[in-house]
Design a protein around this motif. Sequence first.
Motif, PDB file in Angstrom:
ATOM      1  N   GLU A 130       0.804  -1.216   0.000  1.00  0.00           N
ATOM      2  CA  GLU A 130       0.000   0.000   0.000  1.00  0.00           C
ATOM      3  C   GLU A 130       0.843   1.275   0.000  1.00  0.00           C
ATOM      4  O   GLU A 130       0.476   2.276  -0.605  1.00  0.00           O
ATOM      5  N   ASN A 131       1.991   1.242   0.712  1.00  0.00           N
ATOM      6  CA  ASN A 131       2.797   2.462   0.842  1.00  0.00           C
ATOM      7  C   ASN A 131       3.714   2.707  -0.361  1.00  0.00           C
ATOM      8  O   ASN A 131       4.521   3.621  -0.347  1.00  0.00           O
ATOM      9  N   LEU A 132       3.585   1.900  -1.415  1.00  0.00           N
ATOM     10  CA  LEU A 132       4.385   2.090  -2.629  1.00  0.00           C
ATOM     11  C   LEU A 132       3.501   2.507  -3.803  1.00  0.00           C
ATOM     12  O   LEU A 132       3.779   2.168  -4.946  1.00  0.00           O
ATOM     13  N   SER A 133       2.451   3.247  -3.501  1.00  0.00           N
ATOM     14  CA  SER A 133       1.551   3.688  -4.567  1.00  0.00           C
ATOM     15  C   SER A 133       2.269   4.581  -5.581  1.00  0.00           C
ATOM     16  O   SER A 133       1.955   4.561  -6.769  1.00  0.00           O
ATOM     17  N   ALA A 134       3.246   5.367  -5.116  1.00  0.00           N
ATOM     18  CA  ALA A 134       3.982   6.249  -6.031  1.00  0.00           C
ATOM     19  C   ALA A 134       4.719   5.450  -7.095  1.00  0.00           C
ATOM     20  O   ALA A 134       4.803   5.872  -8.253  1.00  0.00           O
ATOM     21  N   VAL A 135       5.245   4.292  -6.719  1.00  0.00           N
ATOM     22  CA  VAL A 135       5.941   3.430  -7.680  1.00  0.00           C
ATOM     23  C   VAL A 135       4.966   2.953  -8.749  1.00  0.00           C
ATOM     24  O   VAL A 135       5.288   2.895  -9.943  1.00  0.00           O
ATOM     25  N   ALA A 136       3.747   2.604  -8.318  1.00  0.00           N
ATOM     26  CA  ALA A 136       2.721   2.163  -9.263  1.00  0.00           C
ATOM     27  C   ALA A 136       2.376   3.277 -10.247  1.00  0.00           C
ATOM     28  O   ALA A 136       2.261   3.039 -11.457  1.00  0.00           O
ATOM     29  N   HIS A 137       2.242   4.494  -9.752  1.00  0.00           N
ATOM     30  CA  HIS A 137       1.892   5.614 -10.626  1.00  0.00           C
ATOM     31  C   HIS A 137       3.036   5.966 -11.578  1.00  0.00           C
ATOM     32  O   HIS A 137       2.803   6.258 -12.760  1.00  0.00           O
ATOM     33  N   LEU A 138       4.272   5.957 -11.071  1.00  0.00           N
ATOM     34  CA  LEU A 138       5.431   6.226 -11.927  1.00  0.00           C
ATOM     35  C   LEU A 138       5.540   5.202 -13.049  1.00  0.00           C
ATOM     36  O   LEU A 138       5.723   5.548 -14.222  1.00  0.00           O
ATOM     37  N   THR A 139       5.434   3.932 -12.688  1.00  0.00           N
ATOM     38  CA  THR A 139       5.588   2.857 -13.668  1.00  0.00           C
ATOM     39  C   THR A 139       4.464   2.872 -14.694  1.00  0.00           C
ATOM     40  O   THR A 139       4.704   2.733 -15.897  1.00  0.00           O
ATOM     41  N   ALA A 140       3.239   3.062 -14.231  1.00  0.00           N
ATOM     42  CA  ALA A 140       2.094   3.096 -15.146  1.00  0.00           C
ATOM     43  C   ALA A 140       2.199   4.272 -16.102  1.00  0.00           C
ATOM     44  O   ALA A 140       1.879   4.150 -17.296  1.00  0.00           O
ATOM     45  N   GLY A 141       2.666   5.426 -15.612  1.00  0.00           N
ATOM     46  CA  GLY A 141       2.845   6.590 -16.474  1.00  0.00           C
ATOM     47  C   GLY A 141       3.878   6.347 -17.563  1.00  0.00           C
ATOM     48  O   GLY A 141       3.679   6.724 -18.726  1.00  0.00           O
ATOM     49  N   ALA A 142       4.983   5.704 -17.197  1.00  0.00           N
ATOM     50  CA  ALA A 142       6.026   5.395 -18.181  1.00  0.00           C
ATOM     51  C   ALA A 142       5.527   4.391 -19.214  1.00  0.00           C
ATOM     52  O   ALA A 142       5.807   4.525 -20.414  1.00  0.00           O
ATOM     53  N   LEU A 143       4.774   3.384 -18.779  1.00  0.00           N
ATOM     54  CA  LEU A 143       4.227   2.381 -19.706  1.00  0.00           C
ATOM     55  C   LEU A 143       3.229   3.017 -20.671  1.00  0.00           C
ATOM     56  O   LEU A 143       3.234   2.711 -21.868  1.00  0.00           O
ATOM     57  N   GLY A 144       2.388   3.907 -20.151  1.00  0.00           N
ATOM     58  CA  GLY A 144       1.441   4.601 -21.017  1.00  0.00           C
ATOM     59  C   GLY A 144       2.147   5.457 -22.051  1.00  0.00           C
ATOM     60  O   GLY A 144       1.775   5.468 -23.229  1.00  0.00           O
ATOM     61  N   GLY A 145       3.192   6.162 -21.624  1.00  0.00           N
ATOM     62  CA  GLY A 145       3.953   6.997 -22.545  1.00  0.00           C
ATOM     63  C   GLY A 145       4.664   6.192 -23.612  1.00  0.00           C
ATOM     64  O   GLY A 145       4.717   6.594 -24.781  1.00  0.00           O
TER      65      GLY A 145
END
Length: 324
Positions: A130-145
């Motif tokens: 739960e406390n690594l939500s920022a990693v999920a958002h960073l990774t998802a943003g890079a994959l989308g890009g």
Amino acid sequence: MGPLTLVVDGKSSSGFSSDVSTRKMQGLQLETKKFFASVNVRDETPFDFLRTLFEGVIAGGTAGVVVETALYPIDTIKTRLQAARGGGKILLKGLYSGLAGNLVGVLPASAVFVGVYEPAKQKLLRALPENLSAVAHLTAGALGGLAASCIRVPTEVVKQRMQTGQFTSAPDAVRLIVSKEGFKGLYAGYGSFLLRDLPFDALQFCIYEQLRLGYKMAAKRDLNAPETAIVGAFAGALTGAVTTPLDVIKTRLMVQGSANQYKGIFDCVQTIVREEGSNALLKGIGPRVLWIGIGGSIFFGVLESTKRFLSERRPNNQENSKSE
């Protein structure tokens, strides 16, 4: 009247003291663990990949078209500032040059980006602590890009060539670029584009999501439209300022055409610094921050509104409303 005497039980005092210290330690541990916004999606409804993909594509495409149309003149000025070498003058005519052709690429590119980002984010939030939500958002943003770059790069090449007056229409631009430079001409500056856009996408969406979650936790409610716009504007402006040098490099490589003034990313940086000074890497930072800041407020505002609209019209939501 005699002085008041405060009588304290030593046992209860020591117990109280130890209880307070224990609570303080627990509080410190919680603060340490929750440096990033904590998200728990495991207890929510089951993950529907196709529904999330569909809603992401619709919301992303809508938001992309709205923000591109609204802010295209500012983007044109920014591109002309960055493309000008030395003290070249900036023309303020034809600020909507290439918009129609650009929207043909922006719509699918934005749809693909959010269509990849939303399912990837949901999957990663479920897989990571739960406390690594920022990693999920960073990774998802890079994959989308990365997924959207296949459409974004040719669109960006054609748009910037038209903004700098090299072509008058998108079809002519595509035809002439391919005839003179080959198909790879449509992907000029692809490496620099990824160098700019992958960090940009990852940072912008991470900052936005973390601020949104933090505000939501503090206010104990969902953000309204103006609050979403403010958070989106801040995330966009901050990310835009930080990535301006990368944007300058990408612009120079994309608009050089067959002249091949620069041999690559590093040669481009060295040439710019040698001939124009290091400040040239910040060219267009004003219009860029303004453009992306306003764009962030519009994009995320439209994105969240469209997602909310689609969510309210899901079959299960309609059945629940009827039963009530």
